[in-house]
Design an enzyme around this catalytic site. Structure first.
Site, PDB file in Angstrom:
ATOM      1  N   ARG A   9       0.848  -1.188   0.000  1.00  0.00           N
ATOM      2  CA  ARG A   9       0.000   0.000   0.000  1.00  0.00           C
ATOM      3  C   ARG A   9       0.885   1.240   0.000  1.00  0.00           C
ATOM      4  O   ARG A   9       1.948   1.250   0.655  1.00  0.00           O
ATOM      5  CB  ARG A   9      -0.895   0.039   1.248  1.00  0.00           C
ATOM      6  CG  ARG A   9      -2.054  -0.954   1.235  1.00  0.00           C
ATOM      7  CD  ARG A   9      -3.128  -0.533   0.258  1.00  0.00           C
ATOM      8  NE  ARG A   9      -4.303  -1.410   0.283  1.00  0.00           N
ATOM      9  CZ  ARG A   9      -4.443  -2.501  -0.465  1.00  0.00           C
ATOM     10  NH1 ARG A   9      -3.467  -2.896  -1.258  1.00  0.00           N
ATOM     11  NH2 ARG A   9      -5.552  -3.206  -0.410  1.00  0.00           N
TER      12      ARG A   9
ATOM     13  N   GLU B 197      -4.045   7.187  -5.482  1.00  0.00           N
ATOM     14  CA  GLU B 197      -4.268   6.419  -6.722  1.00  0.00           C
ATOM     15  C   GLU B 197      -5.627   6.820  -7.309  1.00  0.00           C
ATOM     16  O   GLU B 197      -6.563   7.004  -6.525  1.00  0.00           O
ATOM     17  CB  GLU B 197      -4.255   4.920  -6.414  1.00  0.00           C
ATOM     18  CG  GLU B 197      -2.915   4.419  -5.910  1.00  0.00           C
ATOM     19  CD  GLU B 197      -2.957   2.944  -5.499  1.00  0.00           C
ATOM     20  OE1 GLU B 197      -1.980   2.467  -4.884  1.00  0.00           O
ATOM     21  OE2 GLU B 197      -3.982   2.292  -5.779  1.00  0.00           O
TER      22      GLU B 197
ATOM     23  N   HIS C 126      -1.104  -0.323  -9.759  1.00  0.00           N
ATOM     24  CA  HIS C 126      -1.744  -1.200  -8.767  1.00  0.00           C
ATOM     25  C   HIS C 126      -2.311  -2.443  -9.447  1.00  0.00           C
ATOM     26  O   HIS C 126      -3.507  -2.738  -9.379  1.00  0.00           O
ATOM     27  CB  HIS C 126      -2.854  -0.450  -8.007  1.00  0.00           C
ATOM     28  CG  HIS C 126      -3.259  -1.120  -6.714  1.00  0.00           C
ATOM     29  ND1 HIS C 126      -3.763  -0.436  -5.643  1.00  0.00           N
ATOM     30  CD2 HIS C 126      -3.232  -2.425  -6.328  1.00  0.00           C
ATOM     31  CE1 HIS C 126      -4.047  -1.275  -4.657  1.00  0.00           C
ATOM     32  NE2 HIS C 126      -3.734  -2.491  -5.060  1.00  0.00           N
TER      33      HIS C 126
HETATM   34  C1  8YV Z   1      -7.236  -4.868  -5.109  1.00  0.00           C
HETATM   35  C2  8YV Z   1      -5.539  -5.222  -3.598  1.00  0.00           C
HETATM   36  O1  8YV Z   1      -8.216  -5.553  -4.543  1.00  0.00           O
HETATM   37  O2  8YV Z   1      -6.316  -7.250  -2.808  1.00  0.00           O
HETATM   38  C3  8YV Z   1      -5.911  -6.128  -2.517  1.00  0.00           C
HETATM   39  O3  8YV Z   1      -5.797  -5.731  -1.351  1.00  0.00           O
HETATM   40  O4  8YV Z   1      -5.003  -4.197  -3.395  1.00  0.00           O
HETATM   41  C4  8YV Z   1      -5.921  -5.539  -4.965  1.00  0.00           C
HETATM   42  O5  8YV Z   1      -6.020  -6.878  -5.225  1.00  0.00           O
HETATM   43  C5  8YV Z   1      -7.572  -4.394  -6.417  1.00  0.00           C
HETATM   44  O6  8YV Z   1      -6.591  -3.690  -6.922  1.00  0.00           O
HETATM   45  C6  8YV Z   1      -8.825  -3.544  -6.374  1.00  0.00           C
HETATM   46  O7  8YV Z   1      -9.872  -4.289  -6.409  1.00  0.00           O
END
Ligand code: 8YV
Length: 310
Positions: free
Chosen positions: A225, A254, A272
């Protein structure tokens, strides 16, 4: 049909699954018709979407929050715990994809693959040899956050002949060296991989001191993150050459990231996409749907998020 509040958009094939089994309402619908709050029994969302606490507080019949993703740093867990609301994420099904992107980004950065590709496309190969790049073999790699995804990353990096060590809340008794001191890990690493969960506990843990310890040849990789890294300290460290480069898949803001990143030749930027493969997203959607079905059938979710104090 059971009414859900949907926060965030889903690809058509996932939306079709949701619409076939639930009535999905948006935040705009809720604003237009506040009375529907009485009927909402679940929230379905994505891990990059904020679930506002004030919205949860307005839903008296809310029983479950199901997110499409492993991260839950944008879900008000304390409130959910107080209200007895179940929270479910999609762990494990994305470990391989995120680990693949981590290793791929690191190799692309070290071997300057985007530059090499451009070098050939621009016809410059005829006139010169592409400059030598950097090997991964023999490098000291520090993993910050040796959880499910961190372990998959370490397993994939080991065959490259790197020396692995890790930092996290606990020594997990693994084959790789545990370093309780993050600064020491940064100091003893050529490459620092950030793969710990987002949230208050890990916010800005990669700060100016850690970057300084990583040093002018050091490489930072973040597939977790943006919140884990002090982004302005990172930009300063890149501008001053205090670190050697970075491969970044996640950012503070983002998708409109700090444009100062665009000017760095020694930075690989990706939008991402850790879990962004067809296979992985399909598996994530399946697990999210199964969590909702299981909840409304049995009052249990398949992959519950641990709630504070519960
Ligand atoms: C997101 C992610 O879910 O799973 C996570 O925590 O950051 C990614 O897999 C995706 O980018 C948004 O749905």
């Amino acid at each position: 049909m059971i009414e859900l509040l949907q926060i965030g958009s889903f690809p058509p094939e996932v939306q079709d699954q949701l619409d076939a089994e639930f009535v999905c309402r948006s935040l705009e619908d809720l604003a237009r018709e506040p009375a529907m709050a009485e009927r909402i029994r679940g929230i379905v969302t994505r891990s990059n979407q904020q679930v506002p606490a004030d919205v949860v507080e307005r839903l008296p019949k809310l029983e479950v929050i199901a997110t499409n993703g492993v991260g839950y740093d944008l879900i008000p867990l304390e409130l959910a715990a107080r209200r007895g609301i179940a929270v479910a994420n999609t762990p494990d099904v994305l470990n391989a994809a995120v680990a693949e992107l981590c290793v791929g980004s690191l190799l692309a950065l070290l071997r300057r693959l985007p530059h090499a590709d451009r070098f050939v496309r621009e016809g410059r190969w005829a006139g010169a040899a592409f400059p030598l790049a950097t090997s991964l073999a023999g490098k000291r790699v520090g993993v910050v956050g040796m959880g499910r995804i961190g372990t998959e990353i370490a397993r994939r990096l080991e065959p490259f002949g790197v020396l692995l060590a890790y930092h996290g809340r606990t020594d997990r008794g693994l084959a790789w060296r545990y370093e309780p001191d993050l600064l020491a890990l940064a100091r003893d690493s050529d490459i620092l991989v950030v793969v710990a969960p987002g949230g208050r506990e890990t916010a800005r843990m990669i700060d100016a001191r850690v970057l300084a310890a990583l040093g002018p040849q050091g490489i930072l990789v973040n597939v977790a993150r943006g919140s884990l890294v002090d982004e302005s300290a990172l930009i300063e460290a890149l501008q001053s050459g205090q670190i050697g480069g970075a491969a970044l898949d996640v950012f503070d803001e983002e998708p409109r990231i700090d444009e100062r990143f665009f000017g760095f030749e020694n930075v690989l930027l990706t939008p991402h996409i850790g879990s962004a493969t067809r296979e992985t997203r399909a598996a994530m959607a399946r697990l999210m749907m199964d969590n909702l079905r299981s909840w409304f059938r049995s009052g249990k979710v398949l992959t519950p998020v641990p709630l504070p104090g519960v």
